[in-house]
Write a protein that holds these residues in place. Sequence first.
Motif, PDB file in Angstrom:
ATOM      1  N   TYR A  81      11.156  -9.633   1.968  1.00 27.28           N
ATOM      2  CA  TYR A  81      10.329  -8.364   1.532  1.00 27.28           C
ATOM      3  C   TYR A  81      10.849  -7.159   2.254  1.00 27.28           C
ATOM      4  CZ  TYR A  81       6.558 -10.514  -1.405  1.00 27.28           C
ATOM      5  OH  TYR A  81       5.888 -10.979  -2.309  1.00 27.28           O
ATOM      6  N   ILE A  82      11.098  -7.340   3.533  1.00 27.34           N
ATOM      7  CA  ILE A  82      11.438  -6.071   4.446  1.00 27.34           C
ATOM      8  C   ILE A  82      13.048  -5.568   3.880  1.00 27.34           C
ATOM      9  CG2 ILE A  82      12.314  -5.281   6.641  1.00 27.34           C
ATOM     10  CD1 ILE A  82       9.862  -7.056   7.678  1.00 27.34           C
ATOM     11  N   TYR A  83      13.745  -6.817   3.768  1.00 28.42           N
ATOM     12  CA  TYR A  83      15.191  -6.274   3.353  1.00 28.42           C
ATOM     13  C   TYR A  83      15.113  -5.959   2.127  1.00 28.42           C
ATOM     14  CZ  TYR A  83      19.835  -6.973   1.633  1.00 28.42           C
ATOM     15  OH  TYR A  83      21.206  -6.802   1.087  1.00 28.42           O
ATOM     16  N   LYS A  84      14.556  -6.119   1.054  1.00 31.18           N
ATOM     17  CA  LYS A  84      14.317  -5.620  -0.384  1.00 31.18           C
ATOM     18  C   LYS A  84      13.653  -4.360  -0.321  1.00 31.18           C
ATOM     19  CE  LYS A  84      14.896  -9.982  -2.843  1.00 31.18           C
ATOM     20  NZ  LYS A  84      14.407 -11.029  -3.512  1.00 31.18           N
ATOM     21  N   ASN A  85      12.882  -3.991   0.350  1.00 27.27           N
ATOM     22  CA  ASN A  85      11.580  -3.026   0.179  1.00 27.27           C
ATOM     23  C   ASN A  85      11.633  -1.871   1.476  1.00 27.27           C
ATOM     24  OD1 ASN A  85      10.766  -3.854  -2.313  1.00 27.27           O
ATOM     25  ND2 ASN A  85       9.989  -5.595  -1.101  1.00 27.27           N
ATOM     26  N   HIS A  86      12.775  -2.308   2.240  1.00 32.77           N
ATOM     27  CA  HIS A  86      12.487  -1.101   3.580  1.00 32.77           C
ATOM     28  C   HIS A  86      12.795   0.206   3.223  1.00 32.77           C
ATOM     29  CE1 HIS A  86      16.815  -1.446   2.743  1.00 32.77           C
ATOM     30  NE2 HIS A  86      17.114  -0.200   3.446  1.00 32.77           N
ATOM     31  N   LYS A  87      13.307   0.789   1.977  1.00 30.02           N
ATOM     32  CA  LYS A  87      13.181   2.016   1.504  1.00 30.02           C
ATOM     33  C   LYS A  87      11.943   2.622   1.369  1.00 30.02           C
ATOM     34  CE  LYS A  87      17.912   1.751  -0.344  1.00 30.02           C
ATOM     35  NZ  LYS A  87      18.698   1.722  -1.429  1.00 30.02           N
ATOM     36  N   VAL A  88      10.906   1.739   1.068  1.00 28.65           N
ATOM     37  CA  VAL A  88       9.553   2.235   0.922  1.00 28.65           C
ATOM     38  C   VAL A  88       8.994   2.811   2.074  1.00 28.65           C
ATOM     39  CG1 VAL A  88       7.207   1.329   0.493  1.00 28.65           C
ATOM     40  CG2 VAL A  88       8.958   0.636  -0.842  1.00 28.65           C
ATOM     41  N   LEU A  89       9.540   2.316   3.517  1.00 33.36           N
ATOM     42  CA  LEU A  89       9.256   2.861   4.581  1.00 33.36           C
ATOM     43  C   LEU A  89       9.658   3.989   5.016  1.00 33.36           C
ATOM     44  CD1 LEU A  89       7.673  -0.105   6.707  1.00 33.36           C
ATOM     45  CD2 LEU A  89       6.421   1.524   5.292  1.00 33.36           C
ATOM     46  N   GLU A 149      12.328   5.800   3.244  1.00 35.42           N
ATOM     47  CA  GLU A 149      12.648   6.963   2.583  1.00 35.42           C
ATOM     48  C   GLU A 149      11.687   7.424   1.524  1.00 35.42           C
ATOM     49  OE1 GLU A 149      16.024   5.802  -0.024  1.00 35.42           O
ATOM     50  OE2 GLU A 149      17.276   5.383   1.548  1.00 35.42           O
ATOM     51  N   GLY A 150      10.441   6.574   1.599  1.00 35.05           N
ATOM     52  CA  GLY A 150       9.046   7.039   0.900  1.00 35.05           C
ATOM     53  C   GLY A 150       9.100   6.711  -0.607  1.00 35.05           C
ATOM     54  N   SER A 151      10.366   5.930  -0.969  1.00 38.83           N
ATOM     55  CA  SER A 151      10.346   5.642  -2.387  1.00 38.83           C
ATOM     56  C   SER A 151      11.512   4.655  -2.423  1.00 38.83           C
ATOM     57  CB  SER A 151      10.519   6.640  -3.532  1.00 38.83           C
ATOM     58  OG  SER A 151      11.682   7.361  -3.217  1.00 38.83           O
ATOM     59  N   LEU A 206       0.831  -0.982  -0.045  1.00 38.83           N
ATOM     60  CA  LEU A 206       0.098   0.004  -0.176  1.00 38.83           C
ATOM     61  C   LEU A 206       0.892   0.958   0.012  1.00 38.83           C
ATOM     62  CD1 LEU A 206      -2.991   1.270   0.192  1.00 38.83           C
ATOM     63  CD2 LEU A 206      -2.665   1.131   2.680  1.00 38.83           C
ATOM     64  N   VAL A 207       1.862   1.116   0.820  1.00 37.71           N
ATOM     65  CA  VAL A 207       2.683   2.282   0.841  1.00 37.71           C
ATOM     66  C   VAL A 207       3.362   2.627  -0.727  1.00 37.71           C
ATOM     67  CG1 VAL A 207       4.908   3.420   2.144  1.00 37.71           C
ATOM     68  CG2 VAL A 207       3.001   2.436   3.445  1.00 37.71           C
ATOM     69  N   ALA A 208       4.014   1.477  -0.838  1.00 33.88           N
ATOM     70  CA  ALA A 208       4.850   1.548  -2.137  1.00 33.88           C
ATOM     71  C   ALA A 208       3.749   2.098  -3.417  1.00 33.88           C
ATOM     72  CB  ALA A 208       5.405  -0.054  -2.546  1.00 33.88           C
ATOM     73  N   SER A 209       2.786   1.698  -3.427  1.00 33.40           N
ATOM     74  CA  SER A 209       1.589   1.971  -4.454  1.00 33.40           C
ATOM     75  C   SER A 209       1.428   3.402  -4.259  1.00 33.40           C
ATOM     76  CB  SER A 209       0.303   1.256  -4.276  1.00 33.40           C
ATOM     77  OG  SER A 209      -0.876   1.713  -5.158  1.00 33.40           O
ATOM     78  N   ASP A 210       1.322   4.136  -3.235  1.00 35.14           N
ATOM     79  CA  ASP A 210       1.305   5.371  -3.082  1.00 35.14           C
ATOM     80  C   ASP A 210       2.459   6.003  -3.453  1.00 35.14           C
ATOM     81  OD1 ASP A 210      -1.259   5.135  -1.791  1.00 35.14           O
ATOM     82  OD2 ASP A 210      -0.638   5.617   0.182  1.00 35.14           O
ATOM     83  N   ASN A 211       3.470   5.327  -3.490  1.00 31.67           N
ATOM     84  CA  ASN A 211       4.826   6.073  -4.116  1.00 31.67           C
ATOM     85  C   ASN A 211       4.954   5.617  -5.573  1.00 31.67           C
ATOM     86  OD1 ASN A 211       5.733   7.756  -1.695  1.00 31.67           O
ATOM     87  ND2 ASN A 211       5.865   5.686  -0.796  1.00 31.67           N
ATOM     88  N   GLY A 212       4.132   5.123  -6.019  1.00 34.56           N
ATOM     89  CA  GLY A 212       4.116   4.681  -7.578  1.00 34.56           C
ATOM     90  C   GLY A 212       5.142   3.431  -7.688  1.00 34.56           C
ATOM     91  N   VAL A 213       5.147   2.785  -6.695  1.00 34.40           N
ATOM     92  CA  VAL A 213       6.146   1.494  -6.911  1.00 34.40           C
ATOM     93  C   VAL A 213       5.261   0.280  -6.671  1.00 34.40           C
ATOM     94  CG1 VAL A 213       7.911   0.289  -5.553  1.00 34.40           C
ATOM     95  CG2 VAL A 213       8.138   2.774  -5.744  1.00 34.40           C
ATOM     96  N   VAL A 214       5.512  -0.452  -7.410  1.00 29.78           N
ATOM     97  CA  VAL A 214       4.907  -1.914  -7.603  1.00 29.78           C
ATOM     98  C   VAL A 214       5.470  -2.906  -6.772  1.00 29.78           C
ATOM     99  CG1 VAL A 214       3.930  -3.727  -8.864  1.00 29.78           C
ATOM    100  CG2 VAL A 214       3.403  -1.463  -9.563  1.00 29.78           C
ATOM    101  N   ILE A 215       5.454  -3.703  -5.799  1.00 24.12           N
ATOM    102  CA  ILE A 215       5.993  -4.611  -5.237  1.00 24.12           C
ATOM    103  C   ILE A 215       5.555  -5.902  -5.854  1.00 24.12           C
ATOM    104  CG2 ILE A 215       7.122  -5.796  -3.138  1.00 24.12           C
ATOM    105  CD1 ILE A 215       6.745  -3.207  -1.780  1.00 24.12           C
ATOM    106  N   ALA A 216       6.449  -6.629  -6.626  1.00 23.01           N
ATOM    107  CA  ALA A 216       6.112  -7.813  -7.219  1.00 23.01           C
ATOM    108  C   ALA A 216       6.362  -8.902  -6.213  1.00 23.01           C
ATOM    109  CB  ALA A 216       6.570  -8.214  -8.298  1.00 23.01           C
TER     110      ALA A 216
END
Length: 180
Positions: free
Chosen positions: A167-175, A177-179, A109-119
């Motif tokens: 997921y957390i390791y690969k996508n922690h920047k979503v939370l 840094e916002g992107s 959800l957070v990633a989507s708000d930033n235009g990022v798709v987490i596959a």
Amino acid sequence: MNLPNKLTILRVCMIPFFVAVLLCQGGENQTLRIVADVIFIVASLTDLLDGKIARKYHLVTNFGKFMDPLADKLLVCSALICLIELGQIPAWVVIIIISREFIISGFRLVASDNGVVIAASYWGKFKTVFQMTAVILLILNLEPLKLVADIVLWIAVALTVISLADYIYKNHKVLTEGSM
């Protein structure tokens, strides 16, 4: 509404029937357990089918992107909660699995708000296969398969934790840094 979306809706509609059949007579009737297992398997197969059709015929929609993973979570979580009710799995196992789903959904959800798709990752796909296999074996509740069901369930729990860490390791920047 296209065919993949209809299959997703069908999967959601199958859940109450699955739950009712599985819990009927306190889960003591083996014939009803087999019927519940068949419903669960058919519902699970609609997930494979709707994804293949959507990708092959370019029928991917926003509705499908939202509802398909939600339908999967509803199906698996419903089954796991029923298995707690039937005394076949401890609640803490289901709490770990459901917590992981909430955390990943929040990340998405957070990633989507930033235009990022987490596959979906391979860990997540393996996790799903083992969770569904464990559910199928546990619903059957056959004495010769109990050890196999327990082993598959433990692997599913391990993959749940591993896929969450991945997921957390690969996508922690979503939370942080916002992107990404």
